[in-house]
Design a protein around this motif. Structure first.
Motif, PDB file in Angstrom:
ATOM      1  N   ALA A  97       1.053  -1.444   0.033  1.00 51.52           N
ATOM      2  CA  ALA A  97       0.258  -0.308  -0.131  1.00 51.52           C
ATOM      3  C   ALA A  97       1.326   0.925  -0.055  1.00 51.52           C
ATOM      4  O   ALA A  97       0.942   2.052  -0.489  1.00 51.52           O
ATOM      5  CB  ALA A  97      -1.135   0.299   1.055  1.00 51.52           C
ATOM      6  N   ALA A  98       1.572   1.318   0.752  1.00 52.62           N
ATOM      7  CA  ALA A  98       3.142   1.975   1.058  1.00 52.62           C
ATOM      8  C   ALA A  98       3.533   2.352   0.021  1.00 52.62           C
ATOM      9  O   ALA A  98       3.344   3.885  -0.693  1.00 52.62           O
ATOM     10  CB  ALA A  98       3.952   2.204   2.031  1.00 52.62           C
ATOM     11  N   ARG A  99       3.832   1.640  -1.012  1.00 52.56           N
ATOM     12  CA  ARG A  99       4.806   1.537  -2.271  1.00 52.56           C
ATOM     13  C   ARG A  99       3.992   2.287  -3.264  1.00 52.56           C
ATOM     14  O   ARG A  99       4.512   2.765  -4.650  1.00 52.56           O
ATOM     15  CB  ARG A  99       4.972   0.420  -2.930  1.00 52.56           C
ATOM     16  CG  ARG A  99       6.742  -0.608  -2.629  1.00 52.56           C
ATOM     17  CD  ARG A  99       6.836  -1.157  -3.266  1.00 52.56           C
ATOM     18  NE  ARG A  99       6.419  -3.058  -3.395  1.00 52.56           N
ATOM     19  CZ  ARG A  99       6.033  -3.226  -2.232  1.00 52.56           C
ATOM     20  NH1 ARG A  99       6.791  -3.303  -1.697  1.00 52.56           N
ATOM     21  NH2 ARG A  99       5.319  -4.546  -2.522  1.00 52.56           N
ATOM     22  N   HIS A 100       2.344   1.823  -3.209  1.00 50.99           N
ATOM     23  CA  HIS A 100       1.812   2.413  -4.243  1.00 50.99           C
ATOM     24  C   HIS A 100       1.047   3.939  -4.211  1.00 50.99           C
ATOM     25  O   HIS A 100      -0.052   4.329  -4.159  1.00 50.99           O
ATOM     26  CB  HIS A 100       0.490   1.155  -4.277  1.00 50.99           C
ATOM     27  CG  HIS A 100       0.866   0.247  -5.248  1.00 50.99           C
ATOM     28  ND1 HIS A 100       0.396   0.814  -6.692  1.00 50.99           N
ATOM     29  CD2 HIS A 100       1.370  -0.643  -5.347  1.00 50.99           C
ATOM     30  CE1 HIS A 100       1.073  -0.406  -7.376  1.00 50.99           C
ATOM     31  NE2 HIS A 100       1.136  -1.366  -6.217  1.00 50.99           N
ATOM     32  N   GLY A 101       1.539   4.468  -2.691  1.00 49.07           N
ATOM     33  CA  GLY A 101       0.767   5.710  -2.407  1.00 49.07           C
ATOM     34  C   GLY A 101      -0.458   6.248  -1.848  1.00 49.07           C
ATOM     35  O   GLY A 101      -0.916   6.715  -2.291  1.00 49.07           O
ATOM     36  N   ALA A 102      -0.608   4.737  -1.526  1.00 48.35           N
ATOM     37  CA  ALA A 102      -1.821   4.048  -0.920  1.00 48.35           C
ATOM     38  C   ALA A 102      -2.514   5.625   0.392  1.00 48.35           C
ATOM     39  O   ALA A 102      -2.206   6.067   1.164  1.00 48.35           O
ATOM     40  CB  ALA A 102      -2.082   2.692  -0.110  1.00 48.35           C
ATOM     41  N   LEU A 103      -4.038   5.515   0.060  1.00 48.81           N
ATOM     42  CA  LEU A 103      -4.809   7.072   1.088  1.00 48.81           C
ATOM     43  C   LEU A 103      -4.490   6.356   2.104  1.00 48.81           C
ATOM     44  O   LEU A 103      -3.627   7.366   3.420  1.00 48.81           O
ATOM     45  CB  LEU A 103      -6.006   6.935   0.948  1.00 48.81           C
ATOM     46  CG  LEU A 103      -6.439   8.045  -0.706  1.00 48.81           C
ATOM     47  CD1 LEU A 103      -8.271   7.710  -0.964  1.00 48.81           C
ATOM     48  CD2 LEU A 103      -5.936   9.595  -0.172  1.00 48.81           C
ATOM     49  N   SER A 104      -5.052   5.029   2.516  1.00 46.36           N
ATOM     50  CA  SER A 104      -4.907   4.301   3.755  1.00 46.36           C
ATOM     51  C   SER A 104      -4.541   2.651   3.821  1.00 46.36           C
ATOM     52  O   SER A 104      -4.707   2.605   2.313  1.00 46.36           O
ATOM     53  CB  SER A 104      -5.729   4.367   4.880  1.00 46.36           C
ATOM     54  OG  SER A 104      -7.025   3.595   3.417  1.00 46.36           O
ATOM     55  N   ALA A 105      -3.480   2.413   5.029  1.00 48.52           N
ATOM     56  CA  ALA A 105      -3.613   0.941   4.762  1.00 48.52           C
ATOM     57  C   ALA A 105      -4.296   0.939   6.747  1.00 48.52           C
ATOM     58  O   ALA A 105      -4.533   0.950   7.425  1.00 48.52           O
ATOM     59  CB  ALA A 105      -2.171   0.905   5.357  1.00 48.52           C
ATOM     60  N   ASP A 106      -5.592  -0.649   5.954  1.00 52.72           N
ATOM     61  CA  ASP A 106      -6.662  -0.337   6.681  1.00 52.72           C
ATOM     62  C   ASP A 106      -6.374  -2.083   8.209  1.00 52.72           C
ATOM     63  O   ASP A 106      -5.668  -2.963   7.949  1.00 52.72           O
ATOM     64  CB  ASP A 106      -8.165  -0.489   6.331  1.00 52.72           C
ATOM     65  CG  ASP A 106      -7.977   0.731   6.077  1.00 52.72           C
ATOM     66  OD1 ASP A 106      -7.374   1.606   5.269  1.00 52.72           O
ATOM     67  OD2 ASP A 106      -8.953   1.650   5.444  1.00 52.72           O
ATOM     68  N   HIS A 107      -6.604  -1.785   9.018  1.00 54.00           N
ATOM     69  CA  HIS A 107      -6.475  -3.451  10.743  1.00 54.00           C
ATOM     70  C   HIS A 107      -5.445  -3.213  10.824  1.00 54.00           C
ATOM     71  O   HIS A 107      -4.928  -2.938  12.063  1.00 54.00           O
ATOM     72  CB  HIS A 107      -6.956  -4.542   9.571  1.00 54.00           C
ATOM     73  CG  HIS A 107      -8.565  -4.407   9.499  1.00 54.00           C
ATOM     74  ND1 HIS A 107      -9.484  -4.961  10.193  1.00 54.00           N
ATOM     75  CD2 HIS A 107      -9.596  -4.656   8.274  1.00 54.00           C
ATOM     76  CE1 HIS A 107     -10.175  -5.357  10.026  1.00 54.00           C
ATOM     77  NE2 HIS A 107     -10.076  -5.137   8.456  1.00 54.00           N
ATOM     78  N   ILE A 108      -4.500  -3.460   9.575  1.00 54.85           N
ATOM     79  CA  ILE A 108      -2.404  -3.132  10.035  1.00 54.85           C
ATOM     80  C   ILE A 108      -2.496  -4.442  11.179  1.00 54.85           C
ATOM     81  O   ILE A 108      -1.194  -3.907  12.002  1.00 54.85           O
ATOM     82  CB  ILE A 108      -2.296  -1.485  10.082  1.00 54.85           C
ATOM     83  CG1 ILE A 108      -2.540  -1.076  10.816  1.00 54.85           C
ATOM     84  CG2 ILE A 108      -2.433  -1.739   8.276  1.00 54.85           C
ATOM     85  CD1 ILE A 108      -1.124   0.412  10.404  1.00 54.85           C
ATOM     86  N   GLU A 109      -3.193  -5.494  12.418  1.00 55.71           N
ATOM     87  CA  GLU A 109      -2.568  -5.751  13.456  1.00 55.71           C
ATOM     88  C   GLU A 109      -1.267  -6.102  13.504  1.00 55.71           C
ATOM     89  O   GLU A 109      -0.688  -6.346  14.436  1.00 55.71           O
ATOM     90  CB  GLU A 109      -3.737  -6.524  14.037  1.00 55.71           C
ATOM     91  CG  GLU A 109      -4.801  -5.562  14.331  1.00 55.71           C
ATOM     92  CD  GLU A 109      -5.924  -5.771  13.591  1.00 55.71           C
ATOM     93  OE1 GLU A 109      -5.598  -5.694  12.626  1.00 55.71           O
ATOM     94  OE2 GLU A 109      -7.196  -5.278  13.864  1.00 55.71           O
ATOM     95  N   TYR A 110      -0.918  -7.256  12.226  1.00 53.96           N
ATOM     96  CA  TYR A 110       0.451  -7.736  11.963  1.00 53.96           C
ATOM     97  C   TYR A 110       1.404  -6.577  11.498  1.00 53.96           C
ATOM     98  O   TYR A 110       2.294  -7.308  11.390  1.00 53.96           O
ATOM     99  CB  TYR A 110      -0.117  -9.228  11.617  1.00 53.96           C
ATOM    100  CG  TYR A 110      -1.091  -9.751  12.339  1.00 53.96           C
ATOM    101  CD1 TYR A 110      -0.335 -10.740  12.941  1.00 53.96           C
ATOM    102  CD2 TYR A 110      -1.852 -10.028  12.530  1.00 53.96           C
ATOM    103  CE1 TYR A 110      -0.352 -11.929  13.634  1.00 53.96           C
ATOM    104  CE2 TYR A 110      -2.775 -10.957  13.350  1.00 53.96           C
ATOM    105  CZ  TYR A 110      -1.820 -11.671  14.148  1.00 53.96           C
ATOM    106  OH  TYR A 110      -2.409 -12.814  14.711  1.00 53.96           O
ATOM    107  N   ALA A 111       1.162  -5.451  11.171  1.00 55.78           N
ATOM    108  CA  ALA A 111       2.314  -4.376  10.709  1.00 55.78           C
ATOM    109  C   ALA A 111       3.348  -4.523  11.398  1.00 55.78           C
ATOM    110  O   ALA A 111       2.804  -4.498  12.595  1.00 55.78           O
ATOM    111  CB  ALA A 111       1.582  -3.582  10.475  1.00 55.78           C
ATOM    112  N   THR A 112       4.526  -4.352  11.673  1.00 55.05           N
ATOM    113  CA  THR A 112       5.872  -4.652  11.718  1.00 55.05           C
ATOM    114  C   THR A 112       6.085  -2.713  11.920  1.00 55.05           C
ATOM    115  O   THR A 112       5.509  -2.399  11.057  1.00 55.05           O
ATOM    116  CB  THR A 112       6.786  -5.165  11.289  1.00 55.05           C
ATOM    117  OG1 THR A 112       7.110  -4.640   9.700  1.00 55.05           O
ATOM    118  CG2 THR A 112       6.435  -6.675  11.279  1.00 55.05           C
ATOM    119  N   GLU A 113       7.819  -2.676  12.661  1.00 58.36           N
ATOM    120  CA  GLU A 113       8.036  -1.431  12.715  1.00 58.36           C
ATOM    121  C   GLU A 113       7.733  -0.630  11.316  1.00 58.36           C
ATOM    122  O   GLU A 113       7.873   0.649  11.390  1.00 58.36           O
ATOM    123  CB  GLU A 113       8.449  -1.396  13.903  1.00 58.36           C
ATOM    124  CG  GLU A 113       9.519   0.199  13.813  1.00 58.36           C
ATOM    125  CD  GLU A 113      10.330   0.469  14.704  1.00 58.36           C
ATOM    126  OE1 GLU A 113      10.610  -0.262  15.689  1.00 58.36           O
ATOM    127  OE2 GLU A 113      10.595   1.819  14.874  1.00 58.36           O
TER     128      GLU A 113
END
Ligand code: DI6
Ligand code: FE
Length: 396
Positions: free
Chosen positions: A248-264
């Motif tokens: 999502a970040a690579r695509h310049g997304a407006l948002s990434a949603d939920h992201i419980e398992y996202a890392t630092e």
């Protein structure tokens, strides 16, 4: 009367994501905020003035992630989960999202609108004036389009603004099981083009998860979104870590949603891309998840955090932004100020909408007036609605 002054108010302006508290006046004219400050300039002499007796004004609330339009309900699955089945097991056994798909396909246009209207009423009753609505329970072209038309109809029938997200990549319908790419080629992508041609799409979303689509498949959807000049957002890292947040970040997304398992590292990528993290405590609560999103890392890297209801029949049968705020604080450790920013300025940003979300001169006069003594009360109570009045486009 569109031109008027609200005096004797506390104002949580939410500029810069902080309360930005001011005691004073707000003036509105022709649907916009024309003045915010401790004093009232003499230009406003003679304007109709309402003494709000110390009440709190905030921006009207924004629900930036909902699946409001759907057929049926999934109370039975709630029961199954409490009898021991997991969300993923139910999904694999033909329940879950695809069971709502059958009920949605079977519902008439008017039934879809009527069902969603009740949930929308609940959001509006708590001060919402901007609500995002996703497709994603049709999974065939016609029903995806019908869902989006229902969302647009809700906007036309109510004093609320609706933003639509095309979520054709939400789940794989039964007849495409194991053939995700064929589903994208034959249904999801042509459906996106058709919905866009009809003016039904404000953003493109996807569900990047083991029970849905992987990052390569979502990448294909996002490429078509870019070609159509549509912004993207993604359900990422809800139940496992597949790399959706970084995508999502690579695509310049407006948002990434939920992201419980996202890392630092994911948090860092969101910060660099200016992508908003949309946290959805209603789903975390309903599924009795234990892995909370990395709020500390998001804070450390300065990622804007929004909060949303994720109102849907399966994982978050929640139509309350006030309860969402409370859960954001109690379950995820947000401060009440972060929670309020999460349902105002940061939520607006997660939708790419810049004319609302703060109380500032020149913004739309979409305001919520609350019977509370201080802003923390909005997140503090459970099951209590202190809304005094909602102002939409200067009216109300
Ligand atoms: N994540 C969610 O929380 C909803 N969709 C998604 O991708 C759940 C949808 C459902 O269970 O019906
Ligand atoms: Fe969702």
């Amino acid at each position: 009367m569109t031109a008027r002054v609200f005096s004797n108010v506390q104002i949580a302006t939410m500029e810069g994501g902080n309360y930005g508290l001011i005691s004073g006046c707000v003036a509105v004219n022709k649907g916009l905020i024309s003045h915010v400050g401790p004093d009232l300039p003499s230009d406003y002499d003679g304007w109709p003035t309402e003494d709000l007796q110390g009440r709190l004004i905030t921006p009207a609330l924004v629900d930036c992630h909902t699946h409001l339009v759907f057929g049926g309900n999934r109370a039975r699955e709630f029961e199954m989960r409490l009898n021991g089945a997991s969300y993923q097991e139910i999904a694999r056994a033909g329940g879950g999202i695809v069971s709502t798909v059958s009920a949605t396909r079977a519902a008439s246009d008017e039934e879809l609108i009527k069902g969603a209207q009740r949930r929308l009423d609940a959001l509006i009753a708590e001060g919402a004036a901007l609500v995002e609505v996703k497709s994603g329970y049709g999974l065939d072209i016609e029903t995806e389009l019908r869902m989006l038309r229902a969302a647009r109809a809700l906007g036309a029938r109510n004093t609320v603004r609706i933003r639509t997200s095309y979520l054709g990549a939400h789940a794989v319908p039964a007849d495409y099981k194991g053939r995700e790419d064929a589903y994208l080629d034959e249904v999801c992508l042509p459906g996106l083009r058709a919905a866009h041609a009809e003016g039904l799409v404000d953003a493109v979303d996807g569900f990047c998860e083991g029970i849905a689509f992987d990052i390569n498949q979502i990448d294909r959807v996002f490429k078509v979104a870019h070609e159509l000049n549509l912004p993207v957002k993604l359900h990422a890292e809800q139940l496992s870590h597949l790399g959706g947040t970084a995508l999502a970040a690579r695509h310049g997304a407006l948002s990434a949603d939920h992201i419980e398992y996202a890392t630092e590292a994911d948090a860092k990528a969101l910060a660099v891309a200016g992508t908003v993290a949309v946290l959805l405590p209603g789903a975390f609560y309903t599924l009795r998840e234990t892995q909370a999103p990395p709020v500390g890392a998001l804070r450390k890297h300065g990622v804007a955090m929004a909060l949303a209801s994720d109102c849907n029949p399966g994982s978050s049968p929640l139509a309350s932004l006030l309860l969402t705020m409370n859960m954001g604080c109690t379950l995820f450790g947000l401060t009440p100020a972060e929670a309020l920013a999460g349902v105002t300025c940061h939520a607006a940003r997660a939708l790419g909408v810049s004319d609302t979300g703060v109380v500032a001169r020149g913004k739309r006069a979409d305001l919520a007036i609350w019977d509370v003594e201080e802003p923390a009360e909005l997140a503090y109570r459970i099951g209590f609605n202190p809304l005094h009045r909602r102002i939409f486009g200067g009216e109300g």
